[in-house]
Design a protein around this motif. Structure first.
Motif, PDB file in Angstrom:
ATOM      1  N   ALA A 445       0.820  -1.220   0.000  1.00 25.81           N
ATOM      2  CA  ALA A 445       0.000   0.000   0.000  1.00 25.81           C
ATOM      3  C   ALA A 445       0.850   1.265   0.000  1.00 25.81           C
ATOM      4  N   ASP A 446       1.923   1.298   0.783  1.00 24.43           N
ATOM      5  CA  ASP A 446       2.756   2.511   0.869  1.00 24.43           C
ATOM      6  C   ASP A 446       3.366   2.850  -0.478  1.00 24.43           C
ATOM      7  N   TYR A 447       3.842   1.824  -1.200  1.00 26.92           N
ATOM      8  CA  TYR A 447       4.445   2.081  -2.515  1.00 26.92           C
ATOM      9  C   TYR A 447       3.410   2.661  -3.476  1.00 26.92           C
ATOM     10  N   PHE A 448       2.244   2.064  -3.544  1.00 29.37           N
ATOM     11  CA  PHE A 448       1.245   2.510  -4.520  1.00 29.37           C
ATOM     12  C   PHE A 448       0.673   3.873  -4.165  1.00 29.37           C
ATOM     13  N   ARG A 449       0.575   4.175  -2.875  1.00 30.99           N
ATOM     14  CA  ARG A 449       0.083   5.502  -2.489  1.00 30.99           C
ATOM     15  C   ARG A 449       1.049   6.602  -2.911  1.00 30.99           C
ATOM     16  N   SER A 450       2.323   6.278  -2.940  1.00 37.70           N
ATOM     17  CA  SER A 450       3.323   7.285  -3.313  1.00 37.70           C
ATOM     18  C   SER A 450       3.606   7.313  -4.814  1.00 37.70           C
ATOM     19  N   SER A 451       3.032   6.372  -5.555  1.00 38.63           N
ATOM     20  CA  SER A 451       3.282   6.307  -6.996  1.00 38.63           C
ATOM     21  C   SER A 451       2.194   7.052  -7.765  1.00 38.63           C
ATOM     22  N   SER A 452       2.423   7.248  -9.053  1.00 35.42           N
ATOM     23  CA  SER A 452       1.438   7.925  -9.911  1.00 35.42           C
ATOM     24  C   SER A 452       0.558   6.923 -10.666  1.00 35.42           C
ATOM     25  N   ILE A 453       0.683   5.644 -10.338  1.00 37.31           N
ATOM     26  CA  ILE A 453      -0.081   4.604 -11.027  1.00 37.31           C
ATOM     27  C   ILE A 453      -1.558   4.708 -10.641  1.00 37.31           C
ATOM     28  N   LYS A 454      -2.414   4.701 -11.659  1.00 39.39           N
ATOM     29  CA  LYS A 454      -3.852   4.708 -11.413  1.00 39.39           C
ATOM     30  C   LYS A 454      -4.312   3.254 -11.237  1.00 39.39           C
ATOM     31  N   ILE A 455      -4.926   2.959 -10.095  1.00 34.92           N
ATOM     32  CA  ILE A 455      -5.322   1.584  -9.787  1.00 34.92           C
ATOM     33  C   ILE A 455      -6.834   1.429  -9.946  1.00 34.92           C
ATOM     34  N   ILE A 456      -7.212   0.468 -10.796  1.00 31.89           N
ATOM     35  CA  ILE A 456      -8.619   0.170 -11.058  1.00 31.89           C
ATOM     36  C   ILE A 456      -8.889  -1.249 -10.583  1.00 31.89           C
ATOM     37  N   TYR A 457      -9.913  -1.413  -9.762  1.00 27.12           N
ATOM     38  CA  TYR A 457     -10.231  -2.730  -9.198  1.00 27.12           C
ATOM     39  C   TYR A 457     -11.640  -3.122  -9.645  1.00 27.12           C
ATOM     40  N   TRP A 458     -11.723  -4.217 -10.431  1.00 24.59           N
ATOM     41  CA  TRP A 458     -13.029  -4.734 -10.862  1.00 24.59           C
ATOM     42  C   TRP A 458     -13.341  -5.964 -10.019  1.00 24.59           C
ATOM     43  N   MET A 459     -14.274  -5.811  -9.105  1.00 18.93           N
ATOM     44  CA  MET A 459     -14.645  -6.872  -8.172  1.00 18.93           C
ATOM     45  C   MET A 459     -15.956  -7.488  -8.633  1.00 18.93           C
ATOM     46  N   TRP A 460     -15.934  -8.781  -9.006  1.00 20.54           N
ATOM     47  CA  TRP A 460     -17.157  -9.343  -9.600  1.00 20.54           C
ATOM     48  C   TRP A 460     -17.806 -10.421  -8.742  1.00 20.54           C
ATOM     49  N   ASP A 461     -17.708 -10.277  -7.448  1.00 22.25           N
ATOM     50  CA  ASP A 461     -18.440 -11.184  -6.566  1.00 22.25           C
ATOM     51  C   ASP A 461     -18.788 -10.432  -5.292  1.00 22.25           C
ATOM     52  N   ILE A 462     -19.736 -10.958  -4.547  1.00 21.64           N
ATOM     53  CA  ILE A 462     -20.147 -10.260  -3.326  1.00 21.64           C
ATOM     54  C   ILE A 462     -19.033 -10.316  -2.285  1.00 21.64           C
ATOM     55  N   THR A 463     -19.030  -9.350  -1.391  1.00 22.47           N
ATOM     56  CA  THR A 463     -17.957  -9.175  -0.424  1.00 22.47           C
ATOM     57  C   THR A 463     -17.842 -10.349   0.544  1.00 22.47           C
ATOM     58  N   THR A 464     -16.611 -10.831   0.725  1.00 25.99           N
ATOM     59  CA  THR A 464     -16.382 -11.890   1.709  1.00 25.99           C
ATOM     60  C   THR A 464     -15.126 -11.630   2.529  1.00 25.99           C
TER      61      THR A 464
END
Length: 681
Positions: A445-464
């Motif tokens: 998480a720390d690396y991605f928060r400091s990076s300029s990478i745009k993160i897209i998360y496609w979640m296709w099932d109900i939360t578990t």
């Protein structure tokens, strides 16, 4: 088949010989402690290794469900994670690595010609050079004709070892498809991809009449393809009768030329043919000939014209001359490697042949845009589980849209490797699919928060899984349940969460009109009867009720050919009644059924009328009584079902195809819209 008595005798005798051998080695040592310690550890290692070895051997021979599976194994050796997918088997010589099967790598406990791929990471470096020939020969026996051997290994500065592996591969008649050095910067490994080959000889057997009849039937069913054809070439063996059949289907055709070798095509002028047919040919050629053939066809067949490819599915029509075996995923991968577009792929009505309509045009643009996209998920399933198409559709969409796309499998690689890869590739977008990448994101998480990478998360099932603060980490999240949007926003501290259900690939998921209906009601999916799966209880009860009145077929482990099996049913049952109050939640089942042109019946769930119209695109029910009445109305009435089937396939193509779905998400990300494009007007 081993009886239980013979099995026990064999296990005990092998175990005794192994213990005796280990003891002899131990007694050669002088120190008493070393002797006892070595003997004890060897004894325990041998015991557990043989126990698991014979358990899996017995399991593979006795399990009727695995015998019925219509695909081949993929073997993983030296992998960190064990895949839960049925067709992947993790084999390791060490129990501590938690394999599915603990086995001697020189003698894999699988039937000969049962593996589509054997993928080895690092283990070859522990094998002496002089034993390469022996182990490669053993692995080759397990591969199907045209099967792939993938070796990842660290060589350091030892170039001689690489050359010795290449020599051993050639000696065992492996075609070296590729040697990839791209991982040298990440983990110092080289990846060798080799394909099982054979010496091609003139066909020793005549083509069976059954196979010829199957091919003729396919041509007749596709006669509309030949109406405007004037110059046609047919490539194959023993195919003179096919030319006669084509002339009967189209009397106005000018010329039909037959060819039985790739060499005979080399002198043909460019753009000579309006169409080509390949039948009774590719299965008798080595993998290395695929590219040669398709490169020539790209030249001699007019651009944008069609090529009809007909090949046996799996081990149908198997003879000693066969050099390649095919399933849908295998041939789709070959077409992708040759950048050839295909309009559709399906099984013949006999279920013994694969037919593919190829278009003589590139599938993916050669000139890509400057946006770098890294797809991260379980992409090892891309070509072995085409039915759900979740993984292949994402990769295919981004490539077709012209993005500079790279693909990584979350389960085939360590978190450390993936992070290093990301730092080198420097993607503009990290596109994540499914739940499997959840832990990787949290750990880094720390690396991605400091990076300029745009993160897209496609979640296709109900939360578990549990809550986590993804603020400033995930830029956009898309989920398949509109009713859970507020929950996801709260659970993950995110503002940009949008409804986006799964999509279908019309090239693979479509109706097969020539397959006869055999069953009244069909179902494919989970019916697990445990406390861990309470969602399936009502589904199971509904099917039990239906089976008292109609002929019901439940399909299990259909990974590539689900549309064909659906076509055998008058009505397809689906839905999860336990989740009917969750707004716009559905698995991929309704979309696959719609795309397959099924008369699909499901429980009503909140918002379903926004996706489809009742008794126009599908059927829905609110009670068992209503379900039974609908079945009694539609099962005897072909015309009513046909109307729904046609509307269903049309709706799926227009509203739920994978290109439009990915473009919909990209438009939301780029601020062009906040709407879901899949609702009916």
């Amino acid at each position: 088949m081993l009886s239980k008595v013979k099995f026990e005798k064999l296990r005990k005798s092998l175990l005794f010989r192994s213990i005796k051998k280990a003891r002899s080695k131990a007694l050669k040592r002088n120190h008493t402690y070393k002797i006892s310690n070595s003997f004890f550890s060897s004894l325990m290692r041998i015991y557990f290794r043989f126990k698991l070895n014979f358990q899996i051997f017995y399991f593979l021979n006795k399990s009727s469900s695995l015998k019925l599976m219509d695909q081949f194994w993929t073997i993983h050796i030296g992998f960190i994670r064990k895949s839960k997918f049925t067709l992947f088997i993790k084999i390791d010589p060490y129990i501590s690595n938690n394999p599915f099967c603990c086995s001697n790598l020189k003698n894999l406990p699988l039937k000969n010609e049962s593996c589509q791929m054997i993928h080895i990471k690092h283990f070859l470096k522990y094998i002496p050079n002089k034993k390469y020939d022996k182990i490669l020969k053993a692995w080759k026996k397990k591969l199907i004709p045209g099967g792939i051997l993938k070796i990842q290994i660290k060589f350091g500065n030892n170039n001689d070892k690489l050359e010795k592996i290449k020599i051993s591969l050639s000696k065992n008649q492996f075609f070296i498809k590729d040697i990839n050095y791209s991982d040298l910067k990440i983990n110092g490994t080289i990846t060798i991809t080799a394909v099982k080959s054979k010496i091609i000889k003139p066909l020793s057997d005549k083509t069976s009449q059954e196979k010829i009849n199957d091919i003729l039937n396919i041509l007749k069913q596709n006669e509309n393809l030949f109406f405007d054809i004037r110059n046609l070439c047919i490539i194959g063996h023993h195919i003179e009768i096919l030319a006669q059949a084509i002339k009967q289907l189209n009397p106005y055709i000018r010329a039909v030329q037959n060819f039985n070798s790739i060499e005979s095509l080399s002198n043909i002028s460019e753009n000579s043919f309006d169409m080509a047919i390949i039948a009774n040919f590719l299965e008798f050629r080595n993998y290395s000939d695929n590219q040669k053939l398709f490169n020539i066809l790209k030249q001699i067949v007019k651009k944008d014209s069609q090529i009809l490819l007909i090949i046996p599915e799996s081990k149908n029509y198997l003879t000693k001359d066969v050099a390649q075996l095919f399933e849908k995923g295998i041939i789709v991968k070959i077409l992708d490697d040759n950048n050839l577009n295909f309009e559709w792929i399906n099984l013949s009505s006999s279920f013994k042949m694969i037919q593919v309509l190829i278009q003589n045009q590139i599938s993916f643009p050669v000139n890509k845009n400057n946006i770098r996209v890294l797809l991260l998920g379980v992409y090892s399933l891309r070509y072995v589980s085409l039915a759900n198409a979740r993984w292949d559709s994402q990769a295919r969409a981004f490539k077709k849209l012209g993005y500079n796309t790279q693909i990584l499998d979350i389960k085939d690689n360590s978190f450390n490797y993936i992070l290093k890869y990301i730092k080198i590739f420097k993607p503009d977008i990290l596109w994540i699919g499914g739940k499997v990448v959840y832990d990787f994101l949290i750990k880094n998480a720390d690396y991605f928060r400091s990076s300029s990478i745009k993160i897209i998360y496609w979640m296709w099932d109900i939360t578990t899984f549990e809550s986590y603060d993804f603020k400033d980490l995930i830029d956009y999240m898309f989920i398949t349940s509109k009713g859970e949007v507020p929950l996801y926003k709260k659970k993950f501290n995110l503002d940009k969460v949008y409804y986006m259900p799964v999509a279908i690939m019309p090239e693979i998921i479509h109706r097969n009109r020539f397959i006869k209906e055999v069953y009244d009601v069909g179902f494919a999916g989970q019916l697990v009867n445990t406390k861990d799966y309470p969602y399936y209880q009502e589904r199971r009860q509904a099917l039990q009720m239906i089976s008292k009145h109609f002929k019901v077929k439940i399909f299990k482990r259909i990974y590539n050919n689900l549309p064909e099996y659906y076509s055998k049913c008058k009505i397809i049952f689906g839905g999860t009644p336990a989740l009917k109050d969750l707004e716009l939640y559905a698995s991929n089942r309704p979309y696959i059924a719609l795309g397959s042109g099924c008369c699909f019946i499901t429980n009503y769930f909140e918002g379903l009328e926004k996706l489809a119209k009742n008794e126009q695109h599908l059927l829905w029910f609110n009670s068992h009584e209503e379900l039974l009445n609908l079945l009694k109305k539609y099962i005897p009435n072909h015309d009513l079902r046909e109307k729904i089937r046609n509307n269903a396939e049309k709706l799926a193509r227009e509203k739920h195809n994978y290109i439009d779905r990915i473009q919909n998400m990209l438009n939301i990300i780029n601020g062009k819209t906040e709407d879901f494009y899949g609702f009916i007007q």
